[in-house]
Design a protein around this motif. Structure first.
Motif, PDB file in Angstrom:
ATOM      1  N   VAL A  38       6.877   6.384 -12.954  1.00 39.32           N
ATOM      2  CA  VAL A  38       7.949   6.410 -11.956  1.00 39.32           C
ATOM      3  C   VAL A  38       7.488   7.276 -10.787  1.00 39.32           C
ATOM      4  O   VAL A  38       7.138   8.451 -10.972  1.00 39.32           O
ATOM      5  CB  VAL A  38       9.249   6.964 -12.560  1.00 39.32           C
ATOM      6  N   ALA A  39       7.480   6.682  -9.600  1.00 41.40           N
ATOM      7  CA  ALA A  39       6.976   7.376  -8.414  1.00 41.40           C
ATOM      8  C   ALA A  39       8.105   7.577  -7.416  1.00 41.40           C
ATOM      9  O   ALA A  39       8.694   6.611  -6.916  1.00 41.40           O
ATOM     10  CB  ALA A  39       5.849   6.555  -7.777  1.00 41.40           C
ATOM     11  N   THR A  40       8.410   8.849  -7.152  1.00 43.62           N
ATOM     12  CA  THR A  40       9.418   9.207  -6.153  1.00 43.62           C
ATOM     13  C   THR A  40       8.817  10.240  -5.220  1.00 43.62           C
ATOM     14  O   THR A  40       7.714  10.766  -5.455  1.00 43.62           O
ATOM     15  CB  THR A  40      10.685   9.784  -6.809  1.00 43.62           C
ATOM     16  N   GLU A  41       9.549  10.584  -4.181  1.00 43.66           N
ATOM     17  CA  GLU A  41       9.077  11.603  -3.243  1.00 43.66           C
ATOM     18  C   GLU A  41       8.924  12.956  -3.931  1.00 43.66           C
ATOM     19  O   GLU A  41       8.087  13.779  -3.534  1.00 43.66           O
ATOM     20  CB  GLU A  41      10.052  11.696  -2.075  1.00 43.66           C
ATOM     21  N   GLU A  42       9.703  13.180  -4.997  1.00 42.87           N
ATOM     22  CA  GLU A  42       9.651  14.466  -5.687  1.00 42.87           C
ATOM     23  C   GLU A  42       8.440  14.602  -6.606  1.00 42.87           C
ATOM     24  O   GLU A  42       8.075  15.701  -7.012  1.00 42.87           O
ATOM     25  CB  GLU A  42      10.921  14.682  -6.503  1.00 42.87           C
ATOM     26  N   GLY A  43       7.826  13.493  -6.984  1.00 41.93           N
ATOM     27  CA  GLY A  43       6.678  13.560  -7.879  1.00 41.93           C
ATOM     28  C   GLY A  43       6.557  12.318  -8.727  1.00 41.93           C
ATOM     29  O   GLY A  43       7.229  11.307  -8.493  1.00 41.93           O
ATOM     30  N   LEU A  44       5.700  12.381  -9.729  1.00 42.97           N
ATOM     31  CA  LEU A  44       5.397  11.259 -10.611  1.00 42.97           C
ATOM     32  C   LEU A  44       5.844  11.605 -12.021  1.00 42.97           C
ATOM     33  O   LEU A  44       5.666  12.728 -12.488  1.00 42.97           O
ATOM     34  CB  LEU A  44       3.898  10.957 -10.598  1.00 42.97           C
ATOM     35  N   THR A  45       6.416  10.614 -12.705  1.00 41.94           N
ATOM     36  CA  THR A  45       6.937  10.812 -14.046  1.00 41.94           C
ATOM     37  C   THR A  45       6.392   9.745 -14.973  1.00 41.94           C
ATOM     38  O   THR A  45       6.440   8.553 -14.663  1.00 41.94           O
ATOM     39  CB  THR A  45       8.482  10.746 -14.052  1.00 41.94           C
TER      40      THR A  45
END
Length: 358
Positions: A38-45
């Protein structure tokens, strides 16, 4: 649910061969147990695909492709040359076919030195005659020859019948064996027509869809019949048949009006939705052929997030991923996927891109 969050990483080459060699079920996994980055502006999960509902919100809309995969790979003999593999990409409105010729038996390389007038002997009665290269998109960017051809069928047996009787799913040399057509279907498959599987939707299970709906996350369908993949760097996506229903158009418009996100499952869904969107970002019911190519220079109007598999870095699909996610977020995700050993191609792992809303 076990999820590990990591900070965005700088570019790293990572392992070169990360192809999934077989369907996950053949590797001891359920279809929704493949990995999900999962890629968001806050980081990768890091997660598994069955964790998808945890990353979406009530009021979001997940849009899937209900096209079913057909058997589009056929053995043939190129007269004067010998055995080849034919990929029947698309049946065109004028009755001709768009085909690709590949090496026999594993279809691992395109044949680039065929000529207009060459004939292919088919397993049943009849021949395919190469009429000419398929526009500029059929030419190899290296100038070595033509990959995609217009072809005309002669003989009493329609090509669709020959494919149904003698064909098999399109596969390439990176798989460890042949798999039945059922392995190439998503749980949404209802409308036969895709030469290659709309693979972004493959990790969905019926149970996962139920959990999405139970969380008040909508699920809607479009149809886009996928042709053959762009195997050559620099090739743009081919025109493809699509249909967006009036109901799906209303659901997309209502979701956006109420502040929800539209999550496209795959580049095929993105292309279909964006082909039905007007300059005002309102989606209408529409069907036909689309030549829409979504890029950073012609970005999406209605798609807010993307579920996708992992594509070769030079594939044209990646241009669409960058258009939705932004080049920086897409690069960070690809770097991390390489380091973490995510598997690529149709039976591989997945990504969920959730960039900031524009």
């Amino acid at each position: 649910m076990s999820i590990l969050s990591v900070a965005p990483l700088t570019r790293s080459e990572g392992p070169l061969d990360m192809t999934a060699p077989a369907p996950p079920e053949e590797r001891g996994l359920a279809r929704d147990e493949v990995r999900l980055l999962v890629a968001t502006e806050e980081g990768l999960t890091h997660a598994t695909f069955r964790d998808l509902p945890a990353f979406l919100k009530p009021g979001d809309l997940v849009v899937v492709n209900n096209s079913a995969t057909v058997a589009a790979q056929l053995d043939a003999v190129l007269l004067g040359r010998g055995p080849v593999v034919v990929h029947a990409a698309t049946h065109l409105d004028d009755g001709t076919w768009l085909v690709e010729l590949r090496t026999s038996p594993a279809a691992d390389r395109p044949i680039l030195d065929a000529l207009p007038g060459d004939r292919l002997e088919l397993p049943a009665t009849g021949q395919l005659t190469l009429l000419g290269p398929y526009r500029r998109t059929g030419a190899s960017p290296t100038g070595e020859g033509n990959r995609l051809w217009h072809a005309a069928l002669s003989g009493p047996t329609p090509l669709e019948q020959q494919l149904a009787r003698h064909g098999r799913p399109i596969a390439y040399g990176y798989l460890d064996g042949g798999y039945p057509l059922a392995s190439y279907q998503t749980v949404f498959a209802a409308c036969p027509g895709s030469a290659e599987m709309p693979s972004a939707g493959r990790p969905f299970s019926h149970e996962l869809v139920t959990r999405l709906v139970a969380r008040e996350i909508g699920v809607a369908t479009v149809t886009l019949h996928a042709g053959v993949s762009s195997q050559e760097a620099g090739e743009t996506p081919l025109p493809e048949r699509f249909a967006v229903s009036a109901l799906t158009a209303r659901l997309v418009n209502a979701t956006r009006a109420e502040g929800g996100r539209v999550i496209a499952v795959g580049t095929t869904v993105t292309r279909a939705l964006e082909s039905a969107a007007g300059p005002d970002a309102m989606v209408v019911g529409r069907r036909g052929w689309t030549e829409r190519v979504v890029t950073r220079h012609d970005p999406p109007r209605v798609v807010d997030g993307l579920v996708t598999g992992w594509h070769d870095p030079k594939a044209s699909h990646l241009l669409l991923v960058e258009a939705v996610a932004g080049p920086a977020l897409a690069q960070r995700a690809y770097d991390e996927a390489r380091i973490a050993g995510y598997l690529w191609h149709e039976f591989g792992d997945s990504a969920l891109f959730l960039p900031p809303r524009q």
